[in-house]
Design an enzyme around this catalytic site. Structure first.
Site, PDB file in Angstrom:
ATOM      1  N   ARG A  32      37.193  47.693  38.423  1.00  0.00           N
ATOM      2  CA  ARG A  32      37.514  46.862  39.593  1.00  0.00           C
ATOM      3  C   ARG A  32      39.006  46.630  39.815  1.00  0.00           C
ATOM      4  O   ARG A  32      39.405  46.234  40.908  1.00  0.00           O
ATOM      5  CB  ARG A  32      36.823  45.492  39.464  1.00  0.00           C
ATOM      6  CG  ARG A  32      37.342  44.704  38.272  1.00  0.00           C
ATOM      7  CD  ARG A  32      36.416  43.601  37.827  1.00  0.00           C
ATOM      8  NE  ARG A  32      36.938  42.973  36.619  1.00  0.00           N
ATOM      9  CZ  ARG A  32      36.828  43.464  35.388  1.00  0.00           C
ATOM     10  NH1 ARG A  32      36.169  44.601  35.199  1.00  0.00           N
ATOM     11  NH2 ARG A  32      37.345  42.848  34.362  1.00  0.00           N
ATOM     12  N   ASP A  90      42.408  33.877  35.668  1.00  0.00           N
ATOM     13  CA  ASP A  90      41.020  33.867  35.220  1.00  0.00           C
ATOM     14  C   ASP A  90      40.698  32.681  34.323  1.00  0.00           C
ATOM     15  O   ASP A  90      39.710  32.719  33.596  1.00  0.00           O
ATOM     16  CB  ASP A  90      40.704  35.167  34.473  1.00  0.00           C
ATOM     17  CG  ASP A  90      41.455  35.273  33.155  1.00  0.00           C
ATOM     18  OD1 ASP A  90      42.406  34.490  32.963  1.00  0.00           O
ATOM     19  OD2 ASP A  90      41.085  36.127  32.332  1.00  0.00           O
ATOM     20  N   ALA A 107      43.262  26.627  32.609  1.00  0.00           N
ATOM     21  CA  ALA A 107      44.577  26.139  32.186  1.00  0.00           C
ATOM     22  C   ALA A 107      45.658  26.673  33.126  1.00  0.00           C
ATOM     23  O   ALA A 107      46.522  25.916  33.602  1.00  0.00           O
ATOM     24  CB  ALA A 107      44.858  26.565  30.746  1.00  0.00           C
ATOM     25  N   CYS A 150      34.603  36.353  32.990  1.00  0.00           N
ATOM     26  CA  CYS A 150      33.918  37.567  33.377  1.00  0.00           C
ATOM     27  C   CYS A 150      33.841  38.582  32.249  1.00  0.00           C
ATOM     28  O   CYS A 150      33.074  39.539  32.312  1.00  0.00           O
ATOM     29  CB  CYS A 150      34.595  38.153  34.578  1.00  0.00           C
ATOM     30  SG  CYS A 150      34.587  36.936  35.874  1.00  0.00           S
TER      31      CYS A 150
END
Ligand SMILES: [Zn+2]
Length: 281
Positions: A87, A144, A147, A203
């Protein structure tokens, strides 16, 4: 003699008139009355900070570079891994093992050598974000993890910068604009408070549908370009949610949390539970 509108615009934005090659390269933007020569010159004079050169950052940065955003800072501390290539379209099989920021700069330079790309091979922490955010026209959060998302939000609140935030996991995507130039705009923390009981879905373990990251990252690029060119209405105050399995979009209105400890100056006493966002790498 009265200065023309274009001359005034150039003086305000400190831009040179476009040369013939630029007029051709950007002709399909210039043909749009909502962008035109002035909007394109604003893009050329702008700078974007893209945090994350993964699934979302790849299409976002590719479109910003192709569209002529003058300076793109691409920050990512990771190296390209074989599992990314399903991706993360900035990177190729030959890039495996290379830093994503450097691999990304090479890809963007091939599409548009006019754009200045600044690769930052680091996971940005709070202290490093301030000056970068302060010197950028727009910030795209393509990270992703919570934090980083909260550190980016804090810096954007502090420096009153527009934040384009995207997330995608499995077949679910979401995207919004927190336009923190406007004191009435909600911030990321209004929607996902840092002290809330959120489940961080990474993910790396959950999986993600390849083109979902392309769709959400491209929406982030579209919103950033509209912000920079001053075109149309952005997703400010709206969260756009995609169920890619059913291919259904819905929009949720967002309001500023008057008790938000980030953007309202008052501390929230009651943690809330909200669905968790995620962005794949
Ligand atoms: Zn807030």
């Amino acid at each position: 003699m009265e200065p023309t509108r274009s001359a005034v615009h150039r003086a305000v934005y400190h831009v040179q008139p476009m040369n013939d090659e630029q007029l051709l390269r950007y002709s399909r933007h210039i043909l749009l009355p909502e962008i035109g020569v002035e909007g394109q010159e604003k893009l050329l004079a702008s700078s974007a900070l893209v945090i994350g050169a993964g699934g979302l950052g790849s299409p976002a940065a590719l479109y910003l570079a192709a569209a002529g955003v003058g300076t793109i800072t691409l920050a990512d501390g990771d190296a390209v891994d074989l599992t990314n290539l399903q991706r993360q379209i900035l990177h190729t099989t030959e890039s495996i093992g290379r830093p994503k920021a450097a691999s990304g700069r090479e890809a963007l330079g091939k599409i548009n050598p006019e754009v200045k790309v600044v690769p930052l091979q680091q996971r940005l922490q709070a202290e490093g974000l301030g000056p970068l955010v302060a010197s950028s026209s727009v910030v795209l959060d393509c990270s992703d993890n919570f934090a980083t998302r909260h550190a980016v939000n804090r810096a954007c609140v502090r420096h009153h910068k527009p934040l384009v935030s995207g997330a995608a996991v499995r077949f679910d995507g979401q995207v919004s604009v927190f336009d923190l130039r406007d004191d009435l705009s909600p911030c990321y923390h209004c929607l996902f408070p840092e002290n809330a009981e959120l489940e961080e879905v990474r993910c790396a373990v959950m999986g993600v549908f390849a083109p979902l990251t392309g769709i959400i990252g491209a929406v982030q690029a579209a919103e950033a370009l509209k912000l920079l060119a001053g075109a149309g209405e952005t997703l400010k105050g709206r969260l756009l949610i995609l169920d890619a399995l059913a291919m259904q979009w819905r929009t949720v209105k967002l309001a500023k949390d008057p008790a938000c400890s980030r953007c309202s100056g008052e501390r929230s006493s009651s943690p809330r539970t909200r669905p968790a966002p995620c962005a794949p790498r």
